[in-house]
Design a protein around this motif. Structure first.
Motif, PDB file in Angstrom:
ATOM      1  N   GLU A   1       0.878  -1.378  -0.028  1.00  0.00           N
ATOM      2  CA  GLU A   1      -0.133   0.146  -0.009  1.00  0.00           C
ATOM      3  C   GLU A   1       0.772   1.262   0.120  1.00  0.00           C
ATOM      4  OE1 GLU A   1      -0.405  -2.520   2.183  1.00  0.00           O
ATOM      5  OE2 GLU A   1      -2.197  -3.527   1.034  1.00  0.00           O
ATOM      6  N   ARG A   2       1.910   1.256   0.779  1.00  0.00           N
ATOM      7  CA  ARG A   2       2.845   2.375   0.825  1.00  0.00           C
ATOM      8  C   ARG A   2       4.108   2.445   0.013  1.00  0.00           C
ATOM      9  NH1 ARG A   2      -0.177   6.493   2.710  1.00  0.00           N
ATOM     10  NH2 ARG A   2      -1.477   5.721   4.552  1.00  0.00           N
ATOM     11  N   GLY A   3       4.229   1.519  -0.765  1.00  0.00           N
ATOM     12  CA  GLY A   3       5.490   1.359  -1.661  1.00  0.00           C
ATOM     13  C   GLY A   3       6.655   0.831  -1.017  1.00  0.00           C
ATOM     14  N   TRP A   4       7.746   1.047  -1.611  1.00  0.00           N
ATOM     15  CA  TRP A   4       8.976   0.318  -1.373  1.00  0.00           C
ATOM     16  C   TRP A   4      10.309   1.134  -1.386  1.00  0.00           C
ATOM     17  CZ3 TRP A   4       7.535  -4.366   0.870  1.00  0.00           C
ATOM     18  CH2 TRP A   4       6.369  -4.835   0.313  1.00  0.00           C
ATOM     19  N   PRO A   5      11.343   0.874  -0.944  1.00  0.00           N
ATOM     20  CA  PRO A   5      12.452   1.381  -1.081  1.00  0.00           C
ATOM     21  C   PRO A   5      13.063   1.642  -2.429  1.00  0.00           C
ATOM     22  CG  PRO A   5      12.979  -0.544   0.020  1.00  0.00           C
ATOM     23  CD  PRO A   5      11.569  -0.605  -0.016  1.00  0.00           C
ATOM     24  N   ALA A   6      13.697   3.040  -2.893  1.00  0.00           N
ATOM     25  CA  ALA A   6      14.226   2.756  -4.260  1.00  0.00           C
ATOM     26  C   ALA A   6      15.529   2.403  -4.346  1.00  0.00           C
ATOM     27  CB  ALA A   6      14.439   4.440  -4.442  1.00  0.00           C
TER      28      ALA A   6
END
Length: 830
Positions: A424-429
């Motif tokens: 839901e909140r995304g991931w590290p780049a």
């Protein structure tokens, strides 16, 4: 009266930007070129042809999902069709038995072409075995192998069956199945999660080529395309790996190789572990499973907070004794106890609630039974304002007797929230292994934060450990929308953002030491492009994609300074799509940066900072350069886009500095022939042919065939060719001689110093290029090919006619061969 002016240069500075070519006051002008193609600047001075490339393999096109429905799927040994189509549901079979223990069978209803069959999270309960996992397709009579059998292990892995190498036509069939061969060591129930069928479509995919060296001497070329990775060893295909990154994010994925694994990161993709399972033909790719992911307050209403619980134990506290409690710097009034435990609990509750910062609602419970020693009291920090926060551990002190106390934290309080990284909140780049920690940054929901794992446990993010090795999460306070895009572990830990670069002043990552950050004034980094280094300087492409920056630490500034490394050749930096470095190798005794551009050209940079060597030169080919990497043996691998009879394809090619032709292949012939077939890759284009020391060409290829003027035999090399070109600088007689510049100029004499060269052509005075013989008649062997004996000499050419306004000379070739120019001297009449 006509006067002669002599100009000599070695061209160490490469090709200058047009805006720089009037800087007659600078030292690099006469040692530079006004234009060039397909050369490499040599650090010793001069330049050489760039060499050629061998065609090794093709690359995949975009993948298309083959829709599966429950009615197509049969699971005879456990599980349901609905479970098979749901990647979040595990299926467990009965104990595997026999040569073909079927996990699932799929009837597509009609024949369809399939290139890949994926099975997720598959593992055996008891023991695994090599070649125990099998995919098959039904040809109408018998089951046929669908690609190679795969290893089955007791660890859950996502595996991919491939019909063959890129370019394979796939298997067209109606029925497929995946089985386990349990006649060997594979035993126990089989667990897996889901299945997927895919085929290559007609559309090209973007591509990347990257190296991977799990052990010394093992060199793999990994070709990343839409949702797939193809593994090559020395250009020979080994297997395919499932990969969740589609071509829309392919170039932005950051990768961290480590021993037998590659960790892959992108804000839109759960971090992946690409794992080599002990063999170049056995690989898997699965989500990384993190433990103890920290929670963050994103402004929602959360019910998952944790209430702090502390316990006070009082030893030898007599009836009527007094003590006080200290909580977060504040001390309670005196608490006088009796032998009534519950009453004492109420006294403790009231005393604590009277402290500043403590709200009503604490729950204090007497845990003492039967007058035992010590007396124990549990304090739960309940109540609005108390719950779901981390409290400092209390202190307790006796006031009038010899009692002593011990306080411990039973449960550490924690506010509610959501994991800092999730679907839901995304991931590290990006993530990098630093000081035995996995350091991640550029979280989609918190782009300025960085997070470091527990020391020695890269996937454990436990911040609650009471030790310096605990995980840590901090914001990099950049003061603006600075999205972190890369991490470089150099002199210190550097965080490359979209707007600026931060660096960690602490020498050691420690949970007991607050990180201190410094900030460089250098601009941010362009998305999706790697960094590289040379002589302790870090090269990167600036945000915007039009400048190559060199970041280095200076003692004078006590900071990292990012100088413009491409200012002299700014026109050659045109939205790079990749960046790689090849270490000093052969006659190019300096590092070389390679940058494919968005327009399909490639810019090379020969760099030796200690000797102030910085020479840019562009490359072109019959197609487009897309991606590049340098292997540990300093070989260069490329992905190139080629067109044949109007059909585009992407090819994996290996650079060879002693080869003349591009996308070359060897063909073994029998009897001499002047008709070649099987040249479909070159249809609609011109080719050259190398036969020993002889060259033939150019020839047009039509429908895969070419007709030659002279017959060829034996082993020949076929490929395309683009000549090297080097134009020196304009001559301004006013500057060179101190007298008024002539309107027209003539290059009347040219002396070219060559090294091991087989082909030379020159063009002066705006006339077409003409070939220059490199040997005298006395030194010519009639049956010797033009590339038999390279020449090292000073070749003098004079008597040229015509005039030009610029006075430039061009060094090039009219047919393939070796070319190394040490210097050029010319006489100008004007």
């Amino acid at each position: 009266m006509t006067k002669l002016t002599t100009v000599q240069a070695a061209h160490t500075y490469g090709v200058l930007d047009p805006l720089t070519q009037e800087r007659r006051d600078t030292k690099f002008l006469q040692s530079a070129l006004s234009g060039a193609e397909n050369i490499i600047i040599l650090p010793q001075g001069g330049y050489s042809d760039r060499g050629g490339t061998w065609d090794r393999a093709g690359a995949r096109r975009q993948l298309e999902d083959i829709a599966l429905s429950e009615g197509m799927c049969t699971l005879p040994n456990g599980g349901t069709a609905a479970d098979l189509l749901n990647p979040d549901t595990e299926i467990t079979t009965s104990a595997a038995a026999g040569a073909r223990f079927v996990l699932f069978e799929v009837d597509l209803g009609a024949a369809e072409t399939v290139h890949f069959i994926d099975i997720g999270g598959v593992h055996a309960e008891t023991s695994g075995a090599d070649a125990a996992l099998i995919a098959e397709w039904w040809d109408g009579a018998v089951w046929q192998p669908f690609g190679n059998a795969l290893k089955l292990t007791i660890e859950a892995e996502t595996r991919r069956f491939a019909s063959g190498a890129p370019g394979h036509s796939g298997h067209a069939a109606q029925m497929f199945r995946v089985c386990v061969d349990a006649t060997g060591d594979a035993a126990g129930a089989i667990t897996f999660t889901h299945a997927a069928f895919r085929a290559e479509g007609a559309a090209l995919s973007l591509g990347l080529v990257r190296r991977f060296t799990p052990e010394q001497g093992q060199r793999h070329q990994l070709v990343f395309t839409d949702r797939n990775i193809d593994v090559f060893v020395a250009g020979v295909w080994q297997t395919a790996i499932p990969y969740p990154a589609g071509e829309d994010i392919l170039h932005q994925v950051q990768m961290e190789p480590r021993f037998d694994s590659i960790l892959a990161f992108h804000q839109e993709m759960a971090p992946q572990r690409i794992f080599r399972m002990g063999s170049s033909t056995e690989w898997s790719c699965s989500n990384i499973l993190f433990e103890n992911v920290p929670l963050v307050d994103f402004g929602g209403v959360y019910t998952n907070g944790v209430t702090e619980v502390q316990e006070v134990s009082a030893y030898d506290l007599i009836d009527g004794g007094s003590f006080d409690l200290t909580l977060e710097g504040n001390t309670t009034t005196s608490i006088t106890v009796s032998d009534d435990g519950p009453a004492n609990a109420l006294l403790i509750k009231a005393a604590l609630e009277d402290l500043p910062g403590v709200a009503p609602g604490l729950t204090v419970t007497n845990l003492t039974t039967g007058g035992s020693n010590p007396e124990r009291y549990k304090i739960q920090f309940t109540g609005e304002g108390n719950a779901n926060r981390d409290w400092l551990q209390m202190g307790a002190s006796p006031l009038d007797n010899k009692a002593y106390f011990r306080v411990k934290t039973v449960t550490k309080g924690r506010p509610g929230g959501e994991p800092i990284m999730s679907e839901e909140r995304g991931w590290p780049a990006v993530g990098r292994i630093v000081q035995q920690r996995l350091v991640m940054t550029g979280f989609k929901s918190r782009p300025n934060h960085f997070m470091a794992s527990v020391t020695g446990e890269p996937f454990n993010i436990d911040t609650e450990l009471d030790a310096s090795r605990a995980a840590l999460v901090y914001e990099i306070e950049a003061g603006e929308a600075n999205v972190m895009r890369d991490i470089v572990n150099g002199r210190t830990l550097l965080f490359f953002g979209s707007e600026k670069i931060a660096y960690l002043k602490n020498l050691v990552l420690s949970a007991t030491e607050v990180p201190e950050f410094g900030f460089s004034d250098a601009p941010g980094i362009a998305p999706g492009l790697p960094t590289t280094s040379s002589d302790n300087g870090i090269f990167y492409v600036q945000e915007g994609g039009d400048t190559l920056r060199l970041l280095s630490y200076t003692e004078l500034e006590q900071n990292f300074v990012g100088e413009n490394a491409s200012v002299l050749s700014a026109h050659l930096i045109k939205q790079p799509t990749d960046l790689a470095r090849r270490r000093a190798y052969g006659k190019v005794d300096a590092d070389m940066m390679l940058m494919p551009m968005e327009d399909g050209t490639l810019t090379s940079l020969t760099v030796m900072r200690t000797q102030e060597v910085s020479g840019f030169a562009p490359w072109e080919t019959d197609g487009k350069f897309l991606s590049v990497m340098s292997d540990t043996d300093r070989s260069i691998w490329m992905l190139c886009r080629r067109t044949s009879a109007g059909q585009d394809s992407i090819r994996l090619e290996e650079h060879d500095p002693v080869l003349f032709l591009d996308e070359a292949e060897q063909i073994v012939l029998g009897a001499p022939t002047n008709s070649l077939s099987g040249l479909d890759r070159y249809s609609g284009r011109s080719i050259w042919i190398q036969e020993g020391d002889n060259l033939h060409g150019p020839f047009e290829v039509t429908a895969g065939e070419a007709t030659l003027q002279d017959p060829v035999a034996g082993t020949i090399i076929v490929g395309t060719w683009r000549p090297p070109v080097a134009d020196d600088m304009d001559v301004m007689l006013e500057t060179e001689t101190g007298r008024r510049e002539a309107r027209l100029k003539r290059v009347s004499r040219l002396v070219v110093s060559l090294y091991e060269t087989t082909s030379l052509a020159i063009a002066v005075n705006d006339a077409p290029a003409f070939n220059v013989p490199l040997r005298s008649n006395a030194d010519t062997i009639m049956d010797e090919g033009p590339i038999a004996r390279p020449v090292t000499a000073r070749i003098e050419v004079e008597g040229m006619h015509g005039f030009s306004r610029h006075g430039r000379s061009r060094i090039t070739q009219l047919f393939p061969g070796r070319l190394t120019v040490r210097s050029v001297q010319k006489d100008i009449a004007g």
